[in-house]
Design a protein around this motif. Structure first.
Motif, PDB file in Angstrom:
ATOM      1  N   PHE A   1       0.715  -0.669  -0.053  1.00  0.00           N
ATOM      2  CA  PHE A   1      -0.159  -0.094  -0.280  1.00  0.00           C
ATOM      3  C   PHE A   1       0.949   1.403   0.264  1.00  0.00           C
ATOM      4  O   PHE A   1       0.404   2.767  -0.545  1.00  0.00           O
ATOM      5  N   LEU A   2       1.624   1.542   1.205  1.00  0.00           N
ATOM      6  CA  LEU A   2       2.911   2.277   1.351  1.00  0.00           C
ATOM      7  C   LEU A   2       3.286   2.704   0.403  1.00  0.00           C
ATOM      8  O   LEU A   2       3.197   3.878  -0.572  1.00  0.00           O
ATOM      9  N   LEU A   3       4.184   1.757  -0.925  1.00  0.00           N
ATOM     10  CA  LEU A   3       5.076   1.848  -2.042  1.00  0.00           C
ATOM     11  C   LEU A   3       4.026   1.957  -2.968  1.00  0.00           C
ATOM     12  O   LEU A   3       4.318   3.153  -3.991  1.00  0.00           O
ATOM     13  N   GLY A   4       3.051   1.983  -2.883  1.00  0.00           N
ATOM     14  CA  GLY A   4       2.189   1.817  -4.219  1.00  0.00           C
ATOM     15  C   GLY A   4       1.225   2.610  -4.091  1.00  0.00           C
ATOM     16  O   GLY A   4       1.310   3.874  -5.290  1.00  0.00           O
ATOM     17  N   VAL A   5       1.259   4.161  -2.891  1.00  0.00           N
ATOM     18  CA  VAL A   5       0.355   5.043  -3.787  1.00  0.00           C
ATOM     19  C   VAL A   5       1.938   6.192  -3.400  1.00  0.00           C
ATOM     20  O   VAL A   5       1.754   7.215  -3.931  1.00  0.00           O
ATOM     21  N   VAL A   6       2.975   6.016  -2.674  1.00  0.00           N
ATOM     22  CA  VAL A   6       4.159   6.995  -2.849  1.00  0.00           C
ATOM     23  C   VAL A   6       4.686   7.277  -4.035  1.00  0.00           C
ATOM     24  O   VAL A   6       5.984   8.160  -4.970  1.00  0.00           O
ATOM     25  N   PHE A   7       4.839   5.897  -4.319  1.00  0.00           N
ATOM     26  CA  PHE A   7       5.988   5.792  -5.657  1.00  0.00           C
ATOM     27  C   PHE A   7       4.975   5.359  -7.327  1.00  0.00           C
ATOM     28  O   PHE A   7       5.812   4.964  -7.839  1.00  0.00           O
ATOM     29  N   VAL A   8       4.065   5.229  -6.652  1.00  0.00           N
ATOM     30  CA  VAL A   8       3.500   4.904  -7.757  1.00  0.00           C
ATOM     31  C   VAL A   8       2.270   6.711  -8.295  1.00  0.00           C
ATOM     32  O   VAL A   8       2.177   6.450  -9.147  1.00  0.00           O
ATOM     33  N   GLU A   9       1.112   6.349  -6.968  1.00  0.00           N
ATOM     34  CA  GLU A   9       0.056   7.346  -7.562  1.00  0.00           C
ATOM     35  C   GLU A   9       0.716   8.098  -7.428  1.00  0.00           C
ATOM     36  O   GLU A   9       0.057   8.867  -8.278  1.00  0.00           O
ATOM     37  N   TRP A  10       1.259   8.444  -6.534  1.00  0.00           N
ATOM     38  CA  TRP A  10       1.870  10.050  -6.619  1.00  0.00           C
ATOM     39  C   TRP A  10       2.486  11.010  -7.688  1.00  0.00           C
ATOM     40  O   TRP A  10       2.023  11.839  -8.648  1.00  0.00           O
ATOM     41  N   PRO A  11       3.534   9.630  -8.320  1.00  0.00           N
ATOM     42  CA  PRO A  11       4.430  10.219  -9.471  1.00  0.00           C
ATOM     43  C   PRO A  11       2.938  10.355 -10.145  1.00  0.00           C
ATOM     44  O   PRO A  11       3.059  11.480 -11.673  1.00  0.00           O
ATOM     45  N   GLU A  12       2.352   9.321 -11.226  1.00  0.00           N
ATOM     46  CA  GLU A  12       0.694   9.708 -11.609  1.00  0.00           C
ATOM     47  C   GLU A  12       0.643  10.872 -11.064  1.00  0.00           C
ATOM     48  O   GLU A  12      -0.170  11.900 -12.364  1.00  0.00           O
ATOM     49  N   ALA A  13       0.128  11.106 -10.534  1.00  0.00           N
ATOM     50  CA  ALA A  13      -1.277  12.049 -10.333  1.00  0.00           C
ATOM     51  C   ALA A  13       0.229  13.558 -10.663  1.00  0.00           C
ATOM     52  O   ALA A  13      -0.816  14.267 -11.178  1.00  0.00           O
ATOM     53  N   ILE A  14       1.062  13.635  -9.976  1.00  0.00           N
ATOM     54  CA  ILE A  14       1.964  14.736 -10.559  1.00  0.00           C
ATOM     55  C   ILE A  14       2.234  14.767 -11.750  1.00  0.00           C
ATOM     56  O   ILE A  14       2.247  15.634 -12.555  1.00  0.00           O
ATOM     57  N   HIS A  15       2.147  13.516 -12.854  1.00  0.00           N
ATOM     58  CA  HIS A  15       2.335  13.516 -14.162  1.00  0.00           C
ATOM     59  C   HIS A  15       1.533  13.353 -14.624  1.00  0.00           C
ATOM     60  O   HIS A  15       1.373  14.763 -15.799  1.00  0.00           O
ATOM     61  N   GLU A  16       0.134  13.835 -13.805  1.00  0.00           N
ATOM     62  CA  GLU A  16      -1.254  14.225 -14.801  1.00  0.00           C
ATOM     63  C   GLU A  16      -1.179  15.983 -14.908  1.00  0.00           C
ATOM     64  O   GLU A  16      -2.388  16.085 -14.643  1.00  0.00           O
ATOM     65  N   GLY A  17      -0.497  15.954 -13.869  1.00  0.00           N
ATOM     66  CA  GLY A  17      -0.695  18.081 -13.284  1.00  0.00           C
ATOM     67  C   GLY A  17      -1.611  17.955 -12.187  1.00  0.00           C
ATOM     68  O   GLY A  17      -1.431  18.870 -11.502  1.00  0.00           O
ATOM     69  N   LEU A  18      -1.741  16.911 -11.472  1.00  0.00           N
ATOM     70  CA  LEU A  18      -1.761  17.015  -9.700  1.00  0.00           C
ATOM     71  C   LEU A  18      -0.869  17.335  -8.956  1.00  0.00           C
ATOM     72  O   LEU A  18      -0.036  16.507  -8.784  1.00  0.00           O
ATOM     73  N   THR A  19      -0.568  18.932  -8.980  1.00  0.00           N
ATOM     74  CA  THR A  19       0.725  18.918  -8.394  1.00  0.00           C
ATOM     75  C   THR A  19       0.624  19.013  -6.782  1.00  0.00           C
ATOM     76  O   THR A  19      -0.650  19.703  -6.391  1.00  0.00           O
ATOM     77  N   VAL A  20       1.923  18.944  -5.739  1.00  0.00           N
ATOM     78  CA  VAL A  20       2.543  19.607  -4.811  1.00  0.00           C
ATOM     79  C   VAL A  20       2.085  21.232  -4.598  1.00  0.00           C
ATOM     80  O   VAL A  20       0.769  21.544  -3.808  1.00  0.00           O
ATOM     81  N   ASP A  21       2.070  21.776  -5.702  1.00  0.00           N
ATOM     82  CA  ASP A  21       2.225  23.439  -4.783  1.00  0.00           C
ATOM     83  C   ASP A  21       0.759  24.000  -6.521  1.00  0.00           C
ATOM     84  O   ASP A  21       1.306  25.761  -6.054  1.00  0.00           O
ATOM     85  N   GLY A  22       0.577  23.233  -7.037  1.00  0.00           N
ATOM     86  CA  GLY A  22      -0.169  24.009  -8.323  1.00  0.00           C
ATOM     87  C   GLY A  22      -1.253  24.440  -8.021  1.00  0.00           C
ATOM     88  O   GLY A  22      -1.954  25.296  -8.967  1.00  0.00           O
ATOM     89  N   SER A  23      -2.378  23.296  -7.131  1.00  0.00           N
ATOM     90  CA  SER A  23      -3.718  23.521  -7.032  1.00  0.00           C
ATOM     91  C   SER A  23      -3.780  23.430  -5.409  1.00  0.00           C
ATOM     92  O   SER A  23      -2.707  22.451  -5.166  1.00  0.00           O
ATOM     93  N   ALA A  24      -5.023  23.768  -4.495  1.00  0.00           N
ATOM     94  CA  ALA A  24      -5.303  23.307  -3.490  1.00  0.00           C
ATOM     95  C   ALA A  24      -5.895  22.283  -3.157  1.00  0.00           C
ATOM     96  O   ALA A  24      -5.701  21.394  -2.272  1.00  0.00           O
TER      97      ALA A  24
END
Lengths: 257, 342, 674
Positions: A163-186
């Motif tokens: 779960f942890l690796l899935g969230v941090v190393f798969v979900e997160w990069p995927e989200a960032i790649h799709e434009g959902l970034t840490v600092d881009g939007s609320a």
């Protein structure tokens, strides 16, 4: 012999039944989300899941068990006191997660970030199954099956790690790649905050599991005395309960942005 | 029945102390002069609250002091006090009555709030911008002022914006204050009723010079207001024309002081939130990405209108708000001024 | 004090001097190296250098006093841990191609400072020894149930599991923080004594004003923990708290928290006030991160202490002590702890979110990117309003506890008073947005919050009426503790009466962010905490030490402090009503407030002087004070049925509750059977 109430830690079969119910309710949630997205129905499904986990897996009723009220040096008394302490801690921790939950709705209302639903289901399943094995492991320890406890807890650990690796190393990069970034939007900020704080608790849960695995291997626990196992299990289920709130809040409720 | 004597004495004392307290507070003139229609209901409610405060103050203090005097242990006295555990009817009374009072006060308060929030659909709109650390008032007639002129006996709705952080608009004589929230437009309705000179001061901590963030507010008769507005509009138009043709460093310096540039850009080379203007004109500016650019007209105009386009290295990219509202002529004046800062 | 301690004290002072000089020199050196050249004029005004000097001086002082032990070890570990954390983050940044040093943030990137401070706090806990037993448990090792304390005064400077030692540690720390916070107030009150004064810079003023608030708040949290931890086990007949190690941890975590808070002074300070609102916080100097982190770390103390208290009260009461036979202070502690346990997480969350906005750019409070500045306020005040009830409920409990003793009469309506504490705690969760009436929050929420806020007056009123009724027909004596109880009631009354104008939306629109509010909350804080806290000190000092504080000095303290404070608060409210805003470093002479401010400054110094009298009293009494080993107040409460100082394990044999706690005046009745 000290007196105990009629409730036992539940049987292995009961653990399985509860898991099947949880899996079913998760599927129902997902189905509601993709058909008519009724917030009310999704919430009811989530609340039912939480009820099941808190009652059957976290055995909250044990708080009411009899113990040696006035012998503060007896194991039974200390166990009951420790149990109360743990639940008070979880009550407190719940407020952090509750606060973020409120923040999410304040910021995004009934919209939600656009996330990978398959990934969401996979990690959610991993965590849910890990809870099944955690309950199994604790039950086995309560029944004196040390070997079974070690195996089940190890599986819990592996699934939790997945779960942890899935969230941090798969979900997160995927989200960032799709434009959902840490600092881009609320939306991005709250997504990473909620999943990050939850992941942090998964990490501490994993550390706790490593500790009881190690000490379990060294034979420190018995059917009568295994408080650390119970504590680790209850904490683990708490982390799962949080995800039962957070998964619909982030993945299912509201219109995807 | 010996208690009756105590109760009578205390009742009289409570009444006296309550009345004296109220009269004393009333005589102090606790509030500034009321200069807005909204102040009427607020001051009325405030007076009611002072009456209640005076009464409850007396109600607690008198029995307390009375007991301390009458029931003190005198020299040589032994023994304990009277064994009174409680009195349920008394408890219920002093729970229920305050509850009722609280509900009534709440109702009065809600009504009072409704009174001061009356909307006049004909209210004139004036844009108010608060920034670190000053105020600017943009009138619909096309000019900007540093003094807020308001016509007496007419509701205006101030459309309030912040360039940077939270601020709060407060004229004590008007009573009502309201925050300025960056990224939003907050409506503030006020109906000044007393001609005079006031000050608006920021009432939400906003950084270094929060204490000094103030502007003049002038409430004037309608005729005077209209005259001032027309005059300002004419002046502004003339200035804009003149500036384009003949930019003036003096006007530029005035803008430097009044538009807020001063808060972040020094003239003497010292470090501030923004780069110093000393020696800026014609220099090579090192940017955040390592490239450099000449500080010419184009650069300065762009930096004023779109501050994040080219960020000076070492400075925060989001610190400067946009000053796109400035007219071309005003920017030209500023450039003239910058040229003089060597 | 023994001769060796005096020798230690001299050594401590010497090392303090050495440490301060070394730190100052080091700071000036670093500063001049990084800013390119010496400038003699700035030597003695460089605040970061002074902070470094102060840190090393404090370290030296404790080292001279104790050697390498306890708090000294903790501080050394904290310094090393901080440096390690800073280095780690800076090294990672360097590996990513970013600069190792950061000239604009006192040498290091903001993330390095934050992470370093966090590691430092954990390192402190490891160094002082607060984590040792738990570490052993994780490794599967056994530990002793009881740890014997080292004899003498040294035990107060290291980890002890004895709740009485911990209670005293908390109390002394609280008085220290009170002094620091008070000092800050005296400095900026001097600045305010006249309009136009420029003794300190605007930024330094803002920082001192902000720190005054938060240092006082932490001092209050630590002070109530002192009262609660010392007394509750004694009151319920327990030998200690439910979780003694957790208790020690809860105390010791507050120490690095305070260090981090004060470190903000050396890192540029911060200008937001203790409320730390974004978006000003987003652009504040880096000191704001130390403020945020210091509060976050201190929160652990509050939360875990509360957890311990709830478990203790629920699980460890003596035989026969049913709920309504508990001493009233236990009810008050329970109510406080319910709030502390839960709501505190929300200030942690709001601060964490603001920290992340600065560190990672998460735009929670930035409207341009979908954020909402008012969200910060909601999250913040959801804790910070209930927090004020945390601050006052124990003190109000002390008042309820002591009035029967000195009026020699039962607490009037004990059950109602007990439940009023719970009532205040619960209703207190529903009122937070009354701090936000002018904020631009949703209009329709203002009236409900006005109603809920006014509602708190009902259980509070029950307390006041009960107190008055307790005095009625009593046989009243007024030694020093009772004076402070009575003073507390009067001052808290002022606070309570000035509540409704703030609770009512329309009048609050005038009062918000003015000195009227400042007056109101100083009334409630002094009335609900300071006065009762001092009452508790004067009352239970003999129980803890076997000596009684000097009565004359106590009266001097009271009669100097009370008029000073009342004058201070009345003037605060006056200028506030007339237009004096809060949090301003200077004010317009045209407002005519100069005289009022001068009076307020003098009053503030009066309060400070009175507190010094108390410190002197404590010192003198410990050295050579009047012995008081018995039940000097003739109290029915269990702790007074055993000799003073309190025996090491409290009660040799558990006592049994056989009567009501406050049946003074009922012949032949007892509360506890020893």
């Amino acid at each position: 012999m000290t007196q105990h109430t009629k409730h036992h830690s539940g049987s292995l079969f009961q653990g399985l039944v509860i898991f099947v119910l949880l899996a079913f309710l998760t599927a129902v949630e997902f189905f509601i989300a993709i058909t008519n997205a009724s917030v009310l129905l999704i919430s009811i499904a989530a609340l039912l899941k939480i009820g099941l986990v808190v009652y059957y897996y976290m055995h909250v009723y044990k708080l009411l068990e009899d113990d040696d009220e006035h012998d503060h040096h007896s194991y039974a008394w200390k166990l009951a006191t420790n149990r109360l302490g743990l639940w008070l801690f979880l009550l407190s921790d719940a407020f952090v997660f509750g606060g973020m939950f409120v923040a999410r709705f304040n910021l995004l209302g009934f919209t939600r970030p656009h996330l990978n639903q398959e990934l969401g289901l996979i990690v959610t399943s991993a965590l849910l199954v890990s809870s099944f094995f955690m309950n199994r492991g604790e039950t086995q320890m309560a029944q004196g099956d040390r070997k079974g406890f070690l195996i089940s807890t190890s599986i819990t650990f592996v699934l939790g790690l997945a779960f942890l690796l899935g969230v941090v190393f798969v979900e997160w990069p995927e989200a960032i790649h799709e434009g959902l970034t840490v600092d881009g939007s609320a939306a991005g900020g709250i997504f990473f905050l909620m999943t990050g704080m939850h992941a942090f608790h998964v990490l501490t849960g994993l550390i706790f599991l490593l500790i009881i695995l190690r000490n379990g291997l060294r034979g420190l626990y018995s059917a009568e005395k295994h408080w650390a196992v119970e504590a680790a299990a209850v904490y683990w289920h708490f982390v799962d309960v949080v995800w039962i709130f957070y998964y619909p809040a982030l993945y299912l409720i509201g219109k995807a942005l | 029945m010996q208690n009756l004597r105590h109760y009578v004495v205390m009742a009289i004392l409570v009444a006296i102390v309550a009345v004296l307290t109220y009269l004393g507070l009333d005589a102090l003139e606790l509030l500034p002069v009321a200069a807005a229609a909204q102040a009427g209901p607020i001051d009325w409610l405030f007076d009611l609250q002072v009456k209640l405060i005076a009464f409850f103050f007396a109600l607690i203090i008198v029995p307390m002091v009375y007991s301390l005097v009458v029931f003190r242990r005198r020299k040589g006295e032994t023994g304990d006090g009277e064994h009174i555990e409680g009195n349920t009817s008394l408890e219920v009374t002093w729970t229920f009555i305050p509850l009722v009072i609280v509900v009534i006060l709440g109702y009065i308060g809600a009504d009072n709030l409704a009174q001061i929030r009356r909307v006049d659909p004909q209210a004139e709109q004036i844009k108010v911008v608060g920034f670190q650390w000053g105020w600017r008032f943009e009138y619909p007639q096309g000019f900007v002022s540093n003094t807020l002129y308001l016509p007496v006996d007419k509701q205006v709705v101030l459309k309030m914006e912040s360039s940077d952080v939270l601020h709060s608009f407060w004229v004590p004589e008007f009573r009502v204050k309201h925050d300025l929230v960056p990224g939003r437009v907050e409506d503030y309705r006020i109906t000044p009723t007393l001609v005079g000179d006031y000050k608006v001061r920021c009432a939400e901590i906003c950084g270094t010079s929060h204490a000094y963030m103030l502007a003049d507010v002038k409430v004037v008769p309608q005729a005077e207001y209209d005259a001032w507005v027309s005059e300002q509009a004419v002046i502004a138009a003339a200035e804009a024309e003149a500036a384009l043709a003949n930019p003036d460093a003096g006007r530029g310096e005035k803008l430097y002081n009044e538009a807020g540039c001063k808060a972040c850009h020094s003239l003497d080379g010292s470090q501030g939130v923004g780069p110093t203007w000393k020696g800026l004109w014609g220099s090579q500016v090192l940017l955040a990405d390592g490239s450099s650019v000449l500080a010419d007209e184009g650069y300065i105009i762009e930096s004023i209108r779109e501050p994040s386009a080219k960020v000076h290295q070492g400075f925060s990219p989001n610190a400067m708000p946009s000053f796109a509202y400035l007219k071309d002529g005003q920017i030209a004046d500023l450039i003239e001024f910058i040229k003089t800062v060597k | 004090m023994t001769p060796t301690s005096t020798g230690n004290f001299t050594r401590a002072l010497t090392f303090f001097a050495i440490g301060t000089v070394v730190g100052l020199a080091l700071g000036i050196l670093l500063h001049s190296l990084t800013s390119g050249g010496f400038d003699a004029a700035t030597y003695f005004t460089d605040i970061p250098s002074w902070m470094l000097g102060f840190l090393l001086g404090t370290l030296g002082f404790f080292y001279g006093l104790l050697g390498y032990f306890g708090v000294v070890r903790g501080l050394v570990f904290q310094v090393i841990g901080t440096l390690a954390g800073i280095f780690l983050v800076s090294a990672i940044r360097a590996a990513m191609g970013l600069p190792f040093f950061d000239g604009r943030n006192f040498g290091f990137h903001e993330g390095a400072w934050v992470f370093g401070a966090l590691v430092g706090a954990v390192a402190f806990l490891a160094g002082v020894g607060a984590l040792t037993d738990w570490w052993k448990w994780a490794l599967g090792e056994e530990t002793h149930d009881h740890h014997e304390d080292i004899p003498g005064w040294r035990k107060y400077f290291g980890v002890s599991l004895d709740h009485k030692v911990i209670g005293i540690q908390y109390t002394i720390t609280s008085l220290l923080l009170l002094s620091v916070g008070g000092l800050f107030a005296l400095i900026f009150r001097t600045e305010l004594a006249q309009s136009g004064l420029d003794i300190i810079s605007l930024n330094f003023y803002n920082t001192l004003m902000s720190l005054h608030g938060i240092v006082m708040i932490v001092s209050i949290l630590v002070g109530i923990a002192g009262v609660i931890n010392y007394l509750v086990p004694l009151l319920i007949g327990a030998s200690d708290m439910a979780f003694p190690r957790l208790n020690a941890f809860s105390f010791w975590v507050a120490v690095p928290a305070a260090v981090i808070l004060l470190a903000s002074l050396g890192l540029g300070g911060f200008d937001t006030g203790w409320t730390g609102y974004a978006p000003l916080a987003t652009r504040a100097p880096i000191g704001i991160q130390m403020f945020y982190l210091g509060v976050w770390v201190a929160g652990w103390s509050s939360i875990l202490g509360a957890l311990n208290l709830v478990a203790t009260v629920l699980r460890m009461r003596a035989k026969g002590m049913t709920a309504f036979r508990m001493p009233i202070l236990v009810w008050a502690s329970l109510a406080t702890s319910i709030i502390s346990l839960t709501a505190t997480q929300l200030i942690g969350l709001s601060f964490q979110m603001s920290m992340f906005e600065r560190l990672f750019g998460m735009p929670f409070f930035n409207v341009a990117k979908g954020g909402n500045p008012i969200l910060f306020q909601h999250l913040f005040w959801f804790y910070s309003h209930p927090a004020v009830y945390v601050f006052v409920l124990p003190g109000l409990g002390v008042i309820s506890e002591l009035l029967p003793v000195f009026a020699r009469k039962p607490l009037f309506g004990y059950k109602w008073v007990a439940l009023s504490s719970i009532g205040i705690a619960l209703v207190g969760f529903l009122v937070w947005a009354h701090h936000m009436f002018t904020s631009g929050m949703n209009e329709y929420l203002r009236v409900p919050f006005m109603y809920s806020t006014l509602l708190v007056a009902v259980p509070t009123g029950v307390k006041f009426f009960s107190w008055v009724a307790t005095l009625w027909k009593g046989k009243i004596e007024t030694p020093t503790p009772m004076l402070f109880v009575l003073g507390g009631i009067v001052v808290f009354l002022l606070g309570g009466l000035t509540g409704p104008p703030n609770a009512t939306v329309s009048t609050d629109l005038h009062l918000h962010d003015t000195y009227f509010i400042v007056g109101h909350f100083h009334d409630t804080m002094f009335g609900g905490y300071i006065f009762p806290f001092f009452a508790a000190i004067y009352y239970w000092f003999p129980k803890a030490t076997g000596k009684r504080l000097n009565e004359t000095l106590g009266k001097w303290h009271f009669w100097l402090m009370t008029p000073s404070f009342i004058i201070l608060t009345l003037y605060m409210m006056r200028v506030g009503l007339l237009g004096m805003r809060r949090r301003i470093a200077d004010y317009d002479p045209m407002l005519g407030f100069d005289f009022s401010h001068l009076i307020m400054t003098i009053a503030a110094f009066g309060i400070a002087l009175s507190v010094l009298v108390m410190f002197y009293n404590m010192y003198k009494t410990l050295k050579s004070g009047e012995l008081a080993t018995g039940n000097i107040w003739n109290s029915r409460s269990p702790e007074w049925q055993v000799p003073s100082p309190m025996p090491a394990h409290n009660y040799e044999k558990p006592f049994e509750v056989v009567g009501e706690p406050y049946d003074y005046g009922l012949p032949g009745s007892t509360y506890v059977k020893m």
